[in-house]
Write a protein that holds these residues in place. Structure first.
Motif, PDB file in Angstrom:
ATOM      1  N   MET A   1       0.851  -1.167   0.000  1.00  0.00           N
ATOM      2  CA  MET A   1       0.000   0.000   0.000  1.00  0.00           C
ATOM      3  C   MET A   1       0.902   1.238   0.000  1.00  0.00           C
ATOM      4  O   MET A   1       1.863   1.297   0.758  1.00  0.00           O
ATOM      5  CB  MET A   1      -0.912  -0.035   1.222  1.00  0.00           C
ATOM      6  N   THR A   2       0.571   2.193  -0.809  1.00  0.00           N
ATOM      7  CA  THR A   2       1.402   3.381  -0.926  1.00  0.00           C
ATOM      8  C   THR A   2       1.157   4.349   0.222  1.00  0.00           C
ATOM      9  O   THR A   2       0.132   4.284   0.902  1.00  0.00           O
ATOM     10  CB  THR A   2       1.113   4.120  -2.247  1.00  0.00           C
ATOM     11  N   ALA A   3       2.097   5.265   0.404  1.00  0.00           N
ATOM     12  CA  ALA A   3       1.964   6.281   1.437  1.00  0.00           C
ATOM     13  C   ALA A   3       0.719   7.129   1.191  1.00  0.00           C
ATOM     14  O   ALA A   3       0.006   7.486   2.139  1.00  0.00           O
ATOM     15  CB  ALA A   3       3.214   7.152   1.468  1.00  0.00           C
ATOM     16  N   GLY A   4       0.431   7.422  -0.057  1.00  0.00           N
ATOM     17  CA  GLY A   4      -0.763   8.209  -0.387  1.00  0.00           C
ATOM     18  C   GLY A   4      -2.044   7.473  -0.026  1.00  0.00           C
ATOM     19  O   GLY A   4      -2.987   8.069   0.492  1.00  0.00           O
ATOM     20  N   ALA A   5      -2.084   6.189  -0.301  1.00  0.00           N
ATOM     21  CA  ALA A   5      -3.269   5.387   0.045  1.00  0.00           C
ATOM     22  C   ALA A   5      -3.459   5.345   1.559  1.00  0.00           C
ATOM     23  O   ALA A   5      -4.591   5.414   2.047  1.00  0.00           O
ATOM     24  CB  ALA A   5      -3.135   3.982  -0.516  1.00  0.00           C
ATOM     25  N   LEU A   6      -2.367   5.242   2.297  1.00  0.00           N
ATOM     26  CA  LEU A   6      -2.465   5.244   3.757  1.00  0.00           C
ATOM     27  C   LEU A   6      -2.935   6.595   4.272  1.00  0.00           C
ATOM     28  O   LEU A   6      -3.746   6.665   5.200  1.00  0.00           O
ATOM     29  CB  LEU A   6      -1.128   4.844   4.380  1.00  0.00           C
ATOM     30  N   ALA A   7      -2.459   7.671   3.665  1.00  0.00           N
ATOM     31  CA  ALA A   7      -2.904   9.008   4.053  1.00  0.00           C
ATOM     32  C   ALA A   7      -4.407   9.159   3.807  1.00  0.00           C
ATOM     33  O   ALA A   7      -5.125   9.736   4.630  1.00  0.00           O
ATOM     34  CB  ALA A   7      -2.115  10.069   3.296  1.00  0.00           C
ATOM     35  N   ARG A   8      -4.891   8.615   2.701  1.00  0.00           N
ATOM     36  CA  ARG A   8      -6.333   8.675   2.420  1.00  0.00           C
ATOM     37  C   ARG A   8      -7.145   7.838   3.394  1.00  0.00           C
ATOM     38  O   ARG A   8      -8.326   8.071   3.589  1.00  0.00           O
ATOM     39  CB  ARG A   8      -6.608   8.233   0.982  1.00  0.00           C
ATOM     40  N   ARG A   9      -6.526   6.872   4.019  1.00  0.00           N
ATOM     41  CA  ARG A   9      -7.212   6.018   4.992  1.00  0.00           C
ATOM     42  C   ARG A   9      -7.196   6.607   6.403  1.00  0.00           C
ATOM     43  O   ARG A   9      -7.696   5.989   7.328  1.00  0.00           O
ATOM     44  CB  ARG A   9      -6.599   4.632   5.016  1.00  0.00           C
ATOM     45  N   GLY A  10      -6.566   7.763   6.578  1.00  0.00           N
ATOM     46  CA  GLY A  10      -6.629   8.429   7.875  1.00  0.00           C
ATOM     47  C   GLY A  10      -5.309   8.635   8.584  1.00  0.00           C
ATOM     48  O   GLY A  10      -5.270   9.211   9.667  1.00  0.00           O
ATOM     49  N   PHE A  11      -4.224   8.181   7.993  1.00  0.00           N
ATOM     50  CA  PHE A  11      -2.916   8.371   8.627  1.00  0.00           C
ATOM     51  C   PHE A  11      -2.370   9.741   8.256  1.00  0.00           C
ATOM     52  O   PHE A  11      -2.382  10.130   7.091  1.00  0.00           O
ATOM     53  CB  PHE A  11      -1.947   7.266   8.192  1.00  0.00           C
ATOM     54  N   GLY A  12      -1.879  10.465   9.260  1.00  0.00           N
ATOM     55  CA  GLY A  12      -1.348  11.797   9.019  1.00  0.00           C
ATOM     56  C   GLY A  12      -0.064  11.780   8.219  1.00  0.00           C
ATOM     57  O   GLY A  12       0.191  12.671   7.414  1.00  0.00           O
ATOM     58  N   ASP A  13       0.754  10.781   8.431  1.00  0.00           N
ATOM     59  CA  ASP A  13       2.034  10.647   7.738  1.00  0.00           C
ATOM     60  C   ASP A  13       2.064   9.265   7.082  1.00  0.00           C
ATOM     61  O   ASP A  13       2.454   8.270   7.710  1.00  0.00           O
ATOM     62  CB  ASP A  13       3.183  10.816   8.730  1.00  0.00           C
ATOM     63  N   GLY A  14       1.633   9.198   5.848  1.00  0.00           N
ATOM     64  CA  GLY A  14       1.533   7.932   5.126  1.00  0.00           C
ATOM     65  C   GLY A  14       2.867   7.225   4.963  1.00  0.00           C
ATOM     66  O   GLY A  14       2.932   5.997   5.046  1.00  0.00           O
ATOM     67  N   THR A  15       3.935   7.983   4.774  1.00  0.00           N
ATOM     68  CA  THR A  15       5.260   7.395   4.611  1.00  0.00           C
ATOM     69  C   THR A  15       5.703   6.705   5.895  1.00  0.00           C
ATOM     70  O   THR A  15       6.184   5.570   5.878  1.00  0.00           O
ATOM     71  CB  THR A  15       6.286   8.474   4.198  1.00  0.00           C
ATOM     72  N   ARG A  16       5.515   7.389   7.004  1.00  0.00           N
ATOM     73  CA  ARG A  16       5.876   6.802   8.305  1.00  0.00           C
ATOM     74  C   ARG A  16       4.996   5.585   8.597  1.00  0.00           C
ATOM     75  O   ARG A  16       5.476   4.568   9.097  1.00  0.00           O
ATOM     76  CB  ARG A  16       5.717   7.835   9.411  1.00  0.00           C
ATOM     77  N   ALA A  17       3.712   5.677   8.279  1.00  0.00           N
ATOM     78  CA  ALA A  17       2.792   4.554   8.515  1.00  0.00           C
ATOM     79  C   ALA A  17       3.235   3.325   7.720  1.00  0.00           C
ATOM     80  O   ALA A  17       3.255   2.212   8.251  1.00  0.00           O
ATOM     81  CB  ALA A  17       1.365   4.954   8.145  1.00  0.00           C
ATOM     82  N   ALA A  18       3.612   3.529   6.467  1.00  0.00           N
ATOM     83  CA  ALA A  18       4.070   2.408   5.640  1.00  0.00           C
ATOM     84  C   ALA A  18       5.321   1.769   6.234  1.00  0.00           C
ATOM     85  O   ALA A  18       5.439   0.542   6.288  1.00  0.00           O
ATOM     86  CB  ALA A  18       4.339   2.877   4.212  1.00  0.00           C
ATOM     87  N   ARG A  19       6.240   2.587   6.711  1.00  0.00           N
ATOM     88  CA  ARG A  19       7.472   2.076   7.312  1.00  0.00           C
ATOM     89  C   ARG A  19       7.178   1.309   8.598  1.00  0.00           C
ATOM     90  O   ARG A  19       7.693   0.209   8.811  1.00  0.00           O
ATOM     91  CB  ARG A  19       8.456   3.210   7.584  1.00  0.00           C
ATOM     92  N   LEU A  20       6.320   1.876   9.462  1.00  0.00           N
ATOM     93  CA  LEU A  20       5.978   1.199  10.707  1.00  0.00           C
ATOM     94  C   LEU A  20       5.299  -0.144  10.440  1.00  0.00           C
ATOM     95  O   LEU A  20       5.583  -1.133  11.108  1.00  0.00           O
ATOM     96  CB  LEU A  20       5.059   2.072  11.565  1.00  0.00           C
ATOM     97  N   MET A  21       4.397  -0.161   9.458  1.00  0.00           N
ATOM     98  CA  MET A  21       3.710  -1.412   9.125  1.00  0.00           C
ATOM     99  C   MET A  21       4.710  -2.466   8.668  1.00  0.00           C
ATOM    100  O   MET A  21       4.649  -3.620   9.090  1.00  0.00           O
ATOM    101  CB  MET A  21       2.649  -1.181   8.057  1.00  0.00           C
ATOM    102  N   GLN A  22       5.609  -2.065   7.825  1.00  0.00           N
ATOM    103  CA  GLN A  22       6.620  -3.006   7.339  1.00  0.00           C
ATOM    104  C   GLN A  22       7.496  -3.490   8.490  1.00  0.00           C
ATOM    105  O   GLN A  22       7.758  -4.686   8.611  1.00  0.00           O
ATOM    106  CB  GLN A  22       7.474  -2.349   6.263  1.00  0.00           C
ATOM    107  N   ASP A  23       7.929  -2.568   9.338  1.00  0.00           N
ATOM    108  CA  ASP A  23       8.815  -2.927  10.449  1.00  0.00           C
ATOM    109  C   ASP A  23       8.166  -3.883  11.442  1.00  0.00           C
ATOM    110  O   ASP A  23       8.839  -4.723  12.026  1.00  0.00           O
ATOM    111  CB  ASP A  23       9.284  -1.673  11.193  1.00  0.00           C
TER     112      ASP A  23
END
Length: 111
Positions: A1-23
């Motif tokens: 899932m891209t950072a933009g898609a995560l941002a559209r789902r409610g995350f303020g920082d999609g890039t950080r959310a993607a990294r945390l999910m992966q980690d």
């Protein structure tokens, strides 16, 4: 899932959310229910960070992920707690087995 898609789902920082999910081992495709619930949390970023911290401290990490994947009531309760209270998140990180207290029909009953 891209950072933009995560941002559209409610995350303020999609890039950080993607990294945390992966980690922490969250696969947005396999754990879509968890990702959806995180996005709907009172604070999606706080809930994801809390879940990441809880998974890091949890000896039964696989059990927790499996429970969150298969038990929508537990998933909803736990993620709401993680997204609403940093103090309760800190407690769960110190006592990672306590996530089980949010499981089952009795968890929703008032004391």
């Amino acid at each position: 899932m891209t950072a933009g898609a995560l941002a559209r789902r409610g995350f303020g920082d999609g890039t950080r959310a993607a990294r945390l999910m992966q980690d922490c081992g969250l696969d947005p495709a396999r754990h879509s229910g968890i990702v959806e619930e995180l996005g709907a949390a009172p604070d999606a970023d706080q809930a994801l960070l809390g879940l990441s911290r809880l998974l890091e401290s949890c000896a039964e990490r696989g059990d927790l992920l499996e429970a969150l994947t298969t038990d929508p009531d537990l998933r909803s309760r736990l993620i709401k707690v993680l997204g609403a209270s940093s103090a309760l998140t800190d407690h769960l990180v110190r006592h990672p087995g306590d996530w089980r207290e949010l499981r089952g029909a009795d968890a929703a009953r008032a004391p």
